[in-house]
Enzyme design. Structure first.
Site, mmCIF file in Angstrom:
data_model
loop_
_atom_site.group_PDB
_atom_site.id
_atom_site.type_symbol
_atom_site.label_atom_id
_atom_site.label_comp_id
_atom_site.label_asym_id
_atom_site.label_seq_id
_atom_site.Cartn_x
_atom_site.Cartn_y
_atom_site.Cartn_z
ATOM 1 N N HIS A 122 0.812 -1.217 0.000
ATOM 2 C CA HIS A 122 0.000 0.000 0.000
ATOM 3 C C HIS A 122 0.849 1.272 0.000
ATOM 4 C CE1 HIS A 122 -3.994 -1.900 0.682
ATOM 5 N NE2 HIS A 122 -3.195 -2.912 0.970
ATOM 6 N N ASP A 137 3.281 9.374 -0.739
ATOM 7 C CA ASP A 137 2.113 8.571 -0.348
ATOM 8 C C ASP A 137 1.933 7.457 -1.367
ATOM 9 O OD1 ASP A 137 -0.157 7.980 1.172
ATOM 10 O OD2 ASP A 137 -0.818 10.065 1.212
HETATM 11 P P1 ADQ Z 1 -3.251 5.978 4.833
HETATM 12 O O1 ADQ Z 1 -1.871 6.485 5.006
HETATM 13 O O2 ADQ Z 1 -4.031 5.757 6.069
HETATM 14 O O3 ADQ Z 1 -3.297 4.659 3.988
HETATM 15 P P2 ADQ Z 1 -5.132 7.370 2.879
HETATM 16 O O4 ADQ Z 1 -5.046 6.641 1.620
HETATM 17 O O5 ADQ Z 1 -5.206 8.834 2.684
HETATM 18 O O6 ADQ Z 1 -3.955 7.126 3.900
HETATM 19 O O7 ADQ Z 1 -6.447 6.900 3.606
HETATM 20 C C1 ADQ Z 1 -6.926 7.527 4.719
HETATM 21 C C2 ADQ Z 1 -8.320 6.993 5.010
HETATM 22 O O8 ADQ Z 1 -8.599 7.311 6.337
HETATM 23 C C3 ADQ Z 1 -9.370 7.621 4.135
HETATM 24 O O9 ADQ Z 1 -10.349 6.687 3.791
HETATM 25 C C4 ADQ Z 1 -9.939 8.714 5.029
HETATM 26 O O10 ADQ Z 1 -11.310 8.963 4.840
HETATM 27 C C5 ADQ Z 1 -9.712 8.144 6.395
HETATM 28 N N1 ADQ Z 1 -9.423 9.274 7.289
HETATM 29 C C6 ADQ Z 1 -8.398 10.116 7.252
HETATM 30 N N2 ADQ Z 1 -8.537 11.065 8.195
HETATM 31 C C7 ADQ Z 1 -9.670 10.807 8.831
HETATM 32 C C8 ADQ Z 1 -10.379 11.436 9.890
HETATM 33 N N3 ADQ Z 1 -9.965 12.549 10.464
HETATM 34 N N4 ADQ Z 1 -11.517 10.871 10.319
HETATM 35 C C9 ADQ Z 1 -11.960 9.746 9.729
HETATM 36 N N5 ADQ Z 1 -11.354 9.132 8.714
HETATM 37 C C10 ADQ Z 1 -10.232 9.652 8.267
HETATM 38 C C11 ADQ Z 1 -2.328 3.755 3.394
HETATM 39 C C12 ADQ Z 1 -1.292 4.397 2.470
HETATM 40 C C13 ADQ Z 1 -1.989 5.201 1.388
HETATM 41 C C14 ADQ Z 1 -2.961 4.310 0.633
HETATM 42 C C15 ADQ Z 1 -3.863 3.547 1.588
HETATM 43 C C16 ADQ Z 1 -4.675 2.481 0.853
HETATM 44 O O11 ADQ Z 1 -0.425 5.253 3.224
HETATM 45 O O12 ADQ Z 1 -1.047 5.755 0.479
HETATM 46 O O13 ADQ Z 1 -3.795 5.115 -0.193
HETATM 47 O O14 ADQ Z 1 -3.105 2.868 2.588
HETATM 48 O O15 ADQ Z 1 -3.853 1.674 0.056
#
Ligand code: ADQ
Length: 467
Positions: free
Chosen positions: A155, A362
């Site tokens: 990921h 990311d």
């Molecule tokens: P993350 O680093 O966790 O994931 P991201 O892909 O942006 O990052 O996903 C975050 C998720 O958490 C989103 O669904 C978002 O809605 C939720 N989220 C973030 N802040 C929130 C908040 N304040 N309250 C509730 N929900 C919140 C890792 C990798 C990424 C990759 C994903 C999936 O780092 O690059 O996209 O896995 O593969």
């Protein structure tokens, strides 16, 4: 159809506060539709590891979890996963800590996971391992004689060879990957780095998508993750969304809102983002008392000191910028350290005229896709996206920026806030089509079918071992 067994570090069943990372949200969605079993750590600790498995079911997702010992959590999770591999894989070798006990804990926990897992795997099952916590687990399973098809999806980014070689025993980590049949990456950039390492550092051979090392061949592919589009936009009609929409309307009183939503993590570039917003305020008097940045950032990985540091830094920055620019009736930054439910998030995104998504690095970034999905197609907001997010490869119609360059980001904010409706609609339409088409189900179907298409079941000779 074969049964699907999905494995990730944490099994995280749907929770009412919705504060979960991207991987958990995506795997829940994938399993809800495909069925199968999700195996991993419960998130709980016990004094002595027993390997006993608890089965649970929630919201149509079946799971099997084990508890870990405190030493496991410290060395494997807080240690090798979060203090070594996470910073290294996000190009931050300045933050990576190399400690032998972390490496030993990592291999020990992978073995511990492999024990109960091998008992659950039946002939014909397809096994899908997720993320950097569990890279060596397939080689452990092969040693136990498991010859099912096994795929691995990363990921996060995969770092350039010159950075990866700073990891002691890097060869051992990558050699263990040859126990997989298929390895998936979010973008071509991470795939290229992996192939470069295999060819130039390991001495393997690359033939198109196929990489061979010491008689073992794996298929390495790009398979970008998406969001659960239908489910997500369905949240627009909920009471939670309506309540937040109403609260935002009242509290914004005509202000233009920029929205940022991230786990509080140094890879998300939050400090750089606040500096960019400060630069924007310095350069645009007209934005004073007219624009507000709502930044939602729930703390994560609080046991790791760098996460505490970044939290302190952001508190200080938000306070300083607000102190410098605020008026009695206007605060430029609303910085919120808590999670929101999916229903609340979608309303926040929709209220944002600009979605500011500027990670320094990311794997993908699902927030960028959620922001686009949440917009009103007749009056959409504009996505300002870091070119260093994996999502940038699929989202070229966003305003792509270098998150390290505050003036460039400030210019993009200004351009986004003043963009004519016709251009906003054109960009949004193109982005929306991609987000809707390449959703989480598309991702899961594509990746699982690539695992299922692997030429095995392989002969049960053990793969190169991580131990
Ligand atoms: P993350 O680093 O966790 O994931 P991201 O892909 O942006 O990052 O996903 C975050 C998720 O958490 C989103 O669904 C978002 O809605 C939720 N989220 C973030 N802040 C929130 C908040 N304040 N309250 C509730 N929900 C919140 C890792 C990798 C990424 C990759 C994903 C999936 O780092 O690059 O996209 O896995 O593969």
């Amino acid at each position: 159809m074969s049964r699907l067994i999905v494995v990730s570090n944490r099994v995280s069943l749907p929770s009412p506060d919705g504060a979960q990372g991207g991987l958990a949200v995506a795997l829940q969605a994938a399993l809800r539709e495909a069925g199968g079993l999700w195996f991993g750590w419960s998130g709980k600790e016990i004094d002595t590891f027993t390997g006993s498995v608890r089965f649970e079911e929630s919201d149509g997702v079946r799971s099997a979890v084990v508890d870990l010992e405190p030493q496991d959590v410290e060395e494997y999770y807080n240690g090798f996963a979060n203090r070594t591999l996470w910073p290294l894989f996000h190009y931050r070798i300045d933050l990576a800590q190399y400690n032998r006990s972390f490496g030993a804990g990592y291999e020990r926990v992978n073995k511990r996971f492999a024990e109960p897992l091998r008992v659950m795997i039946e002939p014909g099952d397809t096994v899908w391992i997720n993320d950097y916590h569990l890279i060596p687990i397939a080689s452990q399973l092969r040693e136990h004689g498991i010859n099912n098809r096994i795929g691995f999806f990363l990921h996060t980014p995969w770092p350039p060879t010159r950075l990866l070689v700073s990891l002691p025993y890097h060869e051992r980590l990558v050699q263990a990957m040859f126990a997989y049949d298929v390895i998936g990456f979010q973008t071509g950039e991470w795939l290229e780095s992996f192939l470069h390492y295999c060819q130039n550092e390991l001495g393997g051979t690359v033939d198109g998508e196929y990489v061979t090392f010491e008689g073992r061949t794996l298929r390495a592919v790009v398979c970008p993750i998406g969001i659960d589009f239908r489910n997500f936009v369905g949240a627009l009609d909920t009471k939670g969304a309506a309540d937040i929409a109403q609260r935002m309307q009242v509290s914004l009183r005509g202000l233009s809102m920029i929205v940022g939503v991230d786990r509080l993590d140094y890879s998300k570039g939050l400090g750089e983002r606040l500096t960019s917003f400060e630069t924007y305020l310095q350069r645009h008097e007209e934005a004073h008392r007219a624009v507000v940045l709502v930044q939602v950032a729930p703390p994560s990985r609080g046991e790791v000191e760098q996460y505490r540091d970044v939290r302190e830094e952001l508190n200080e920055m938000a306070g300083r910028i607000n102190g410098a620019f605020a008026e009695v009736d206007w605060t430029p930054i609303r910085y919120v350290n808590r999670g929101y439910s999916r229903d609340e998030l979608i309303a926040l995104y929709r209220a944002g005229k600009v979605g500011l998504v500027t990670p320094l690095r990311d794997g993908m970034n699902l927030v960028a896709k959620e922001y686009v999905a949440a917009q009103d197609p007749e009056d959409p907001g504009v996505l300002v996206l870091s070119r260093f997010a994996g999502a940038a490869a699929q989202m070229q119609e966003a305003l792509l920026v270098n998150p390290y360059a505050p003036e460039e980001v400030a210019d993009a904010i200004h351009r986004a806030l003043t963009m004519p409706l016709a251009e906003r609609k054109r960009r949004h339409k193109a982005l929306l089509e991609g987000v809707e088409r390449e959703d989480v189900h598309w991702w899961r179907e594509r990746f699982v079918s690539m695992i299922e298409a692997a030429p095995s079941p392989r002969a049960s000779a053990p793969a190169p071992s991580a131990s």
